[in-house]
Design a protein around this motif. Structure first.
Motif, short mmCIF file in Angstrom:
data_model
loop_
_atom_site.label_atom_id
_atom_site.label_comp_id
_atom_site.label_asym_id
_atom_site.label_seq_id
_atom_site.Cartn_x
_atom_site.Cartn_y
_atom_site.Cartn_z
N ILE A 90 -25.62 121.31 -2.65
CA ILE A 90 -24.46 121.85 -3.35
C ILE A 90 -23.93 123.04 -2.57
O ILE A 90 -24.63 123.61 -1.74
N THR A 91 -22.70 123.40 -2.83
CA THR A 91 -22.13 124.54 -2.12
C THR A 91 -22.71 125.84 -2.65
O THR A 91 -23.21 125.91 -3.78
N ALA A 92 -22.62 126.89 -1.85
CA ALA A 92 -23.05 128.21 -2.31
C ALA A 92 -22.23 128.65 -3.51
O ALA A 92 -22.73 129.33 -4.41
N HIS A 93 -20.96 128.25 -3.51
CA HIS A 93 -20.08 128.54 -4.66
C HIS A 93 -20.69 127.98 -5.93
O HIS A 93 -20.85 128.69 -6.93
N GLN A 94 -21.05 126.68 -5.90
CA GLN A 94 -21.64 126.05 -7.08
C GLN A 94 -22.99 126.66 -7.42
O GLN A 94 -23.33 126.85 -8.59
N ALA A 95 -23.76 126.98 -6.38
CA ALA A 95 -25.11 127.51 -6.61
C ALA A 95 -25.07 128.82 -7.38
O ALA A 95 -25.87 129.05 -8.29
N LEU A 96 -24.13 129.72 -7.03
CA LEU A 96 -24.04 131.00 -7.73
C LEU A 96 -23.43 130.80 -9.11
O LEU A 96 -23.92 131.38 -10.10
N LEU A 97 -22.39 129.98 -9.21
CA LEU A 97 -21.74 129.75 -10.50
C LEU A 97 -22.70 129.10 -11.49
O LEU A 97 -22.70 129.43 -12.68
N LEU A 98 -23.52 128.17 -11.00
CA LEU A 98 -24.48 127.48 -11.86
C LEU A 98 -25.81 128.21 -11.92
O LEU A 98 -26.74 127.77 -12.60
N SER A 99 -25.93 129.30 -11.19
CA SER A 99 -27.10 130.18 -11.20
C SER A 99 -28.40 129.44 -10.90
O SER A 99 -29.39 129.56 -11.61
N ARG A 100 -28.40 128.69 -9.82
CA ARG A 100 -29.60 127.96 -9.41
C ARG A 100 -30.53 128.88 -8.62
O ARG A 100 -30.08 129.66 -7.78
#
Length: 695
Positions: A397-407
């Motif tokens: 996943i993108t870093a954008h998604q990773a931070l937004l989804l808090s993985r």
């Protein structure tokens, strides 16, 4: 000739200063032990609290009614040569002067008990000046010629301020221990004797660890002066102290007022503050303060059944650092939850709310962009095996998604890519003042921080990369309304560029909608939940307001809550403040503006746009690349080319993988780092399993 003229001018200046000080010297026979009120106002001139600095309780007693333990403790720590000097201890003055010259700042105190009495009872100004010190010495000498040593000690012990509205040892003994001053034990006397040096800073109700450290210093001083033996000192240090804290107080913001008094004591000295007779205009906005208190109450109502018996709230202006609202606990008067302890200034683990610092450092150092791919797959890191609460792997996943989804896993990857120590140093530049562990788990909140510092850090994102440290005092006036001081706010510091700051904002501005928090105003936000639900955080910001809230369990019993996530703080406490409180307070929230100089682009097909040596994960195959068509933002020169058309079986999208509950690292997954000491009312959670990196 020139040297002679200069010397003559200097001599004339010195003699003139002495002459002026002597001519304006108050009559030392007119001791004023009554003191004056201290009024604390908000920024709109509304009264927050009025204190009689000399205490609601003033109970003068004779020297024979004061425990010898307290008399000895006071002399040992404040003025060990009290019975030998004549008002001024010139040996201490010379020693302090030499040390101050070496340290290049005033670091040593040399005031005798007689000088302190002169300052409290006769000299009025809270400002520290050479002229005031000169007059202080003159008055002290005059007092020594008029009163006996025992009289001076009696007057001093009856006029010194001990905190909690108690002036004089009798009032202090009743306030802190519920007994008479003549009945104080060695341990109790040593603790009280240490308080006048900083009644708020050493307040055992707020900072018991500091109070006990100060008590130990007093006891050691008594040993060095031959007043007690080492064995007696050790016994006193181990003596249980049964505090009662009898205090009547009316305040609209008690934790904030205590914080202001601590700043006043640090700036002007405890004695000047104890004397009172001045008013303080602060940065607080009582309308926002009431909204914050209501929001904390809403959070307690909704999350209390799940074990959240305490909570706090902070609001700051990121453009100035001014504190607009501060709620330090859910109930100041509730001793069961240690309500007088200010959690806003205490240490707690921040969980995933720390992640933005790791991502920002990776972005600004060109080690990563929001369009780069990260591997959300459970695996081993430095401290053990890691995976998210849902035990699901989202793949690439993108870093954008990773931070937004808090993985969690991508955050640990990002920490490694950016460099652990680089992130730690960057977080300190952003405003974190407490030590951070040089460990990869710091990315997901294993190191303790203060909410006050955390708000400063988020304020950098809100304010285009500019940092403003906390400010609480605008102006200090005397009892006649004359301005005594307008403290200069700490200078602003450009930590990151406006473009770099906006990268995090661009991601976090969608946090409320992603997690269904229900905010009706444009705030960026990030939540955090720690191991076993010890701490639940929600931080949020707009261009003109940073807010943060925490809930936890600090009362009796198990300190863990039952499934309280940071997002639940966002959908209760912050939702009420944003949707209702700000409207009622007539506070207008500014909208985010994208700075010039950023480049739009698609997510990355691979990580070729970052340095190969720091590429956080292997480049994915086309079939594993993100299917997101979301626009990404890039710093110039870091943008990616469009990803190829995905295969018919792409990685699942976040929408069908995202658990309705935020992810935390389950207990027992990683080894236990050593717990750090905490000044919080209950132990801060040890990261047995790393603190949550998700909402």
């Amino acid at each position: 000739m020139l040297a002679g003229i200069v010397f003559g001018l200097i001599l004339l200046l010195v003699l003139g200063t002495f002459a002026y000080a002597f001519a304006t010297l108050p009559d030392p026979s007119r001791l004023d032990l009554t003191g004056g009120d201290i009024q604390i106002f908000d920024r709109n001139n509304h009264l927050i609290e009025q204190r009689n600095a000399q205490g609601v309780r003033v109970i003068p007693v004779e020297l024979k009614d004061i425990s010898p333990n307290l008399r000895n403790a006071t002399i040992a720590v404040e003025d060990r040569h009290f019975y030998q000097h004549h008002g001024v201890d010139w040996g201490r003055v010379i020693k302090a002067g030499i040390i101050d010259v070496i340290a290049r700042r005033p670091s040593q105190g040399a005031s005798t008990i007689t000088e302190q009495l002169a300052k409290i009872a006769i000299l009025q100004s809270p400002k520290k000046t050479i002229l005031r010190k000169l007059r202080e010495a003159m008055v002290a000498t005059a007092l020594e010629s008029k009163y006996s040593k025992d009289d001076i000690l009696r007057l001093y012990l009856n006029s010194i301020y001990y905190g909690h509205h108690a002036t004089g040892v009798e009032a202090a003994a009743e306030t802190y221990f519920g007994k008479h001053a003549k009945d104080l034990t060695v341990g109790e006397a040593a603790l009280l004797a240490g308080l006048p040096n900083g009644p708020t800073y050493f307040d055992p109700a707020l900072h018991e660890d500091r109070a006990l450290e100060r008590q130990a210093i007093v006891l050691d001083a008594m040993v060095n002066s031959g007043m007690i033996t080492s064995a007696q000192a050790e016994q006193a240090k181990n003596e249980p102290l049964n505090f009662v804290f009898k205090e009547n107080r009316s305040s609209q913001a008690p934790h904030f007022v205590d914080y202001v008094f601590e700043q006043l004591e640090a700036t002007y000295g405890p004695s000047a503050v104890a004397k009172g007779g001045f008013s303080v205009t602060t940065t607080l906005d009582l309308n926002l303060q009431k909204a914050a208190e209501q929001a904390v109450a809403v959070g307690q109502q909704k999350l209390g059944p799940l074990g959240a018996d305490n909570g706090d709230f902070l609001a700051m202006d990121p453009k100035t650092g001014q504190i607009l609202a501060m709620v330090g606990s859910a109930d100041f008067l509730n001793n069961d939850i240690k309500g007088q302890f200010n959690v806003v200034t205490g240490l707690r683990q921040p969980g995933s709310s720390f992640k933005p610092y790791a991502y920002e450092q990776a972005f600004r150092s060109r080690k990563l962009t929001m369009g780069n791919m990260l591997d959300d797959t459970s695996r081993h890191f430095a401290n053990g095996q890691f995976h998210d609460f849902d035990y699901r792997d989202m793949g690439m996943i993108t870093a954008h998604q990773a931070l937004l989804l808090s993985r969690n896993i991508p955050a640990l990857e990002t920490m490694q890519a950016a460099g652990v120590d680089n992130v730690v140093n960057f977080a300190h530049d952003m405003g974190i003042t407490t030590p951070l562990k040089s460990e990869v788990t710091t990315a997901i909140g294993s190191s303790e921080v203060r909410m006050l510092d955390h708000a400063v850090g988020y304020g950098v994102f809100a304010n285009g990369g500019m940092r403003h440290d906390p400010v609480s005092i605008i102006e200090v006036k005397d009892k006649d309304g004359n301005t005594l001081d307008k403290p200069n706010a700490p200078g602003a510091k450009q930590v990151i560029s406006a473009q770099e700051a906006y990268l995090i904002t661009f991601i976090l501005k969608d946090y409320s909608s992603q997690w269904n928090l229900g905010w009706n105003k444009p705030f960026a936000g990030k939540s955090g939940t720690t191991n076993n639900y010890r701490d639940a955080w929600m931080m949020a910001y707009s261009p003109n307001l940073v807010i943060g809230a925490w809930v936890g369990h600090t009362g009796p019993g198990n300190q863990d809550m039952n499934g309280v996530y940071g997002t639940m703080v966002g959908s209760s406490v912050l939702k009420d403040f944003i949707n209702n409180g700000l409207t009622q307070a007539h506070f207008s929230v500014e909208t985010f503006k994208r700075p010039e100089g950023l480049i739009d682009g698609p997510p990355c097909a691979n990580n070729a746009n970052v340095s190969p040596s720091s590429s956080p994960s292997p480049s994915p195959s086309p079939s594993a690349s993100s299917t997101s068509s979301e626009k990404e933002l890039y710093l110039p020169g870091t943008e990616c080319k469009a990803a190829p058309t995905p295969s018919p079986t792409p990685s699942p999208s976040p929408s069908n993988l995202l658990s309705p509950l935020p992810s935390i690292v389950p207990s027992g997954i990683t080894p236990s780092p050593s717990p750090s000491a905490s000044s919080a009312p209950t132990p801060t959670p040890t990261p047995k399993a790393s603190p949550s990196a998700s909402p």
